[in-house]
Write an enzyme that holds these catalytic residues in place. Structure first.
Site, PDB file in Angstrom:
ATOM      1  N   GLU A 157      -2.989  -4.514  -3.318  1.00 32.77           N
ATOM      2  CA  GLU A 157      -3.465  -5.395  -4.376  1.00 32.77           C
ATOM      3  C   GLU A 157      -3.451  -4.688  -5.729  1.00 32.77           C
ATOM      4  O   GLU A 157      -2.992  -5.246  -6.728  1.00 32.77           O
ATOM      5  CB  GLU A 157      -4.905  -5.869  -4.085  1.00 32.77           C
ATOM      6  CG  GLU A 157      -5.031  -6.693  -2.828  1.00 32.77           C
ATOM      7  CD  GLU A 157      -5.403  -5.870  -1.595  1.00 32.77           C
ATOM      8  OE1 GLU A 157      -6.165  -6.378  -0.763  1.00 32.77           O
ATOM      9  OE2 GLU A 157      -4.920  -4.723  -1.468  1.00 32.77           O
ATOM     10  N   CYS A 193      -4.082   0.822  -2.713  1.00 31.26           N
ATOM     11  CA  CYS A 193      -3.961  -0.424  -1.963  1.00 31.26           C
ATOM     12  C   CYS A 193      -2.896  -1.336  -2.572  1.00 31.26           C
ATOM     13  O   CYS A 193      -2.594  -1.256  -3.763  1.00 31.26           O
ATOM     14  CB  CYS A 193      -5.297  -1.158  -1.952  1.00 31.26           C
ATOM     15  SG  CYS A 193      -6.657  -0.259  -1.191  1.00 31.26           S
ATOM     16  N   CYS A 247     -10.501  -3.081  -4.741  1.00 31.46           N
ATOM     17  CA  CYS A 247      -9.506  -4.094  -5.111  1.00 31.46           C
ATOM     18  C   CYS A 247     -10.181  -5.348  -5.646  1.00 31.46           C
ATOM     19  O   CYS A 247      -9.705  -5.944  -6.616  1.00 31.46           O
ATOM     20  CB  CYS A 247      -8.622  -4.428  -3.916  1.00 31.46           C
ATOM     21  SG  CYS A 247      -7.441  -3.117  -3.538  1.00 31.46           S
ATOM     22  N   ASN A 268       0.829  -1.201   0.000  1.00 33.10           N
ATOM     23  CA  ASN A 268       0.000   0.000   0.000  1.00 33.10           C
ATOM     24  C   ASN A 268       0.862   1.250   0.000  1.00 33.10           C
ATOM     25  O   ASN A 268       1.939   1.291   0.599  1.00 33.10           O
ATOM     26  CB  ASN A 268      -0.996  -0.005   1.171  1.00 33.10           C
ATOM     27  CG  ASN A 268      -0.370  -0.071   2.538  1.00 33.10           C
ATOM     28  OD1 ASN A 268       0.624  -0.760   2.758  1.00 33.10           O
ATOM     29  ND2 ASN A 268      -0.955   0.628   3.489  1.00 33.10           N
ATOM     30  N   CYS A 315     -10.522  -4.650  -0.046  1.00 31.97           N
ATOM     31  CA  CYS A 315     -11.631  -3.697  -0.146  1.00 31.97           C
ATOM     32  C   CYS A 315     -12.396  -3.941  -1.451  1.00 31.97           C
ATOM     33  O   CYS A 315     -11.938  -4.671  -2.339  1.00 31.97           O
ATOM     34  CB  CYS A 315     -11.114  -2.259  -0.084  1.00 31.97           C
ATOM     35  SG  CYS A 315     -10.250  -1.707  -1.569  1.00 31.97           S
ATOM     36  N   GLU A 356       0.362   5.233   0.677  1.00 35.82           N
ATOM     37  CA  GLU A 356      -0.498   6.316   1.144  1.00 35.82           C
ATOM     38  C   GLU A 356       0.015   7.670   0.670  1.00 35.82           C
ATOM     39  O   GLU A 356       1.173   7.814   0.269  1.00 35.82           O
ATOM     40  CB  GLU A 356      -0.564   6.315   2.674  1.00 35.82           C
ATOM     41  CG  GLU A 356      -1.244   5.104   3.240  1.00 35.82           C
ATOM     42  CD  GLU A 356      -1.312   5.102   4.761  1.00 35.82           C
ATOM     43  OE1 GLU A 356      -1.991   4.214   5.292  1.00 35.82           O
ATOM     44  OE2 GLU A 356      -0.687   5.968   5.418  1.00 35.82           O
TER      45      GLU A 356
END
Length: 162
Positions: free
Chosen positions: A75, A73, A115, A62, A112, A64
């Protein structure tokens, strides 16, 4: 009116030692991917390892950003890396794990919705399911055969493809 039901099949494991050697390797690679996580705001690191049909492993973590919606993310980082660098690759399986210094993660962390949608599109493109391992470090693992079982109403519109 008709009532419909979904049944989702998945496997659970109490630890890495119960997995195949390949799945163990993939979970360990996902754990390695945590090192490149850029998560200074949430302090919640996520790592992903994706196994391609040619046995190459692509990692993602990930990323940010202070403008929160600008992050990505793990993935999607891994999958978009594959899409950019290996556009014809077939994805066999992927493992996702998470870690934080703020508390002990006691259950596998799942992907999520965004993803899952991206994972579903890669699965549709290659016309074969992707095995997904949700790995809790030093804990349980959930293994799902195919993203469609996790996102049964994923957005699919074949006419948009041309």
């Amino acid at each position: 009116m008709n009532t419909q039901n979904f049944t989702i099949s998945y496997e659970t494991f109490d630890g890495l030692e119960e997995l195949s050697e390949t799945d163990q390797m993939l979970c360990n690679k996902a754990k390695e991917a945590l090192a490149s996580s850029h998560s200074p705001y949430s302090k919640f690191k996520v790592g992903t390892a994706v196994l391609l049909a040619d046995n190459q492993v692509v990692l993602g973590s990930n990323q940010e950003n202070v403008a929160y919606p600008s992050g990505l993310c793990a993935e999607r980082v891994a999958l978009f890396t594959i899409g950019s660098n290996y556009p014809n690759a077939i994805i066999k399986s992927m493992a996702i794990t998470a870690q934080t210094a703020n508390f002990k993660i006691e259950n596998p962390v799942t992907s999520c919705g965004a993803c899952l949608q991206v994972m579903a599109e890669y699965e549709q493109r290659q016309k074969s399911p992707i095995d997904v391992l949700f790995y809790c470090i030093d804990g349980k693992i959930i293994k799902v055969r195919g993203v469609k079982s996790l996102l049964p109403f994923g957005f699919v519109e074949d006419r948009l493809g041309g």
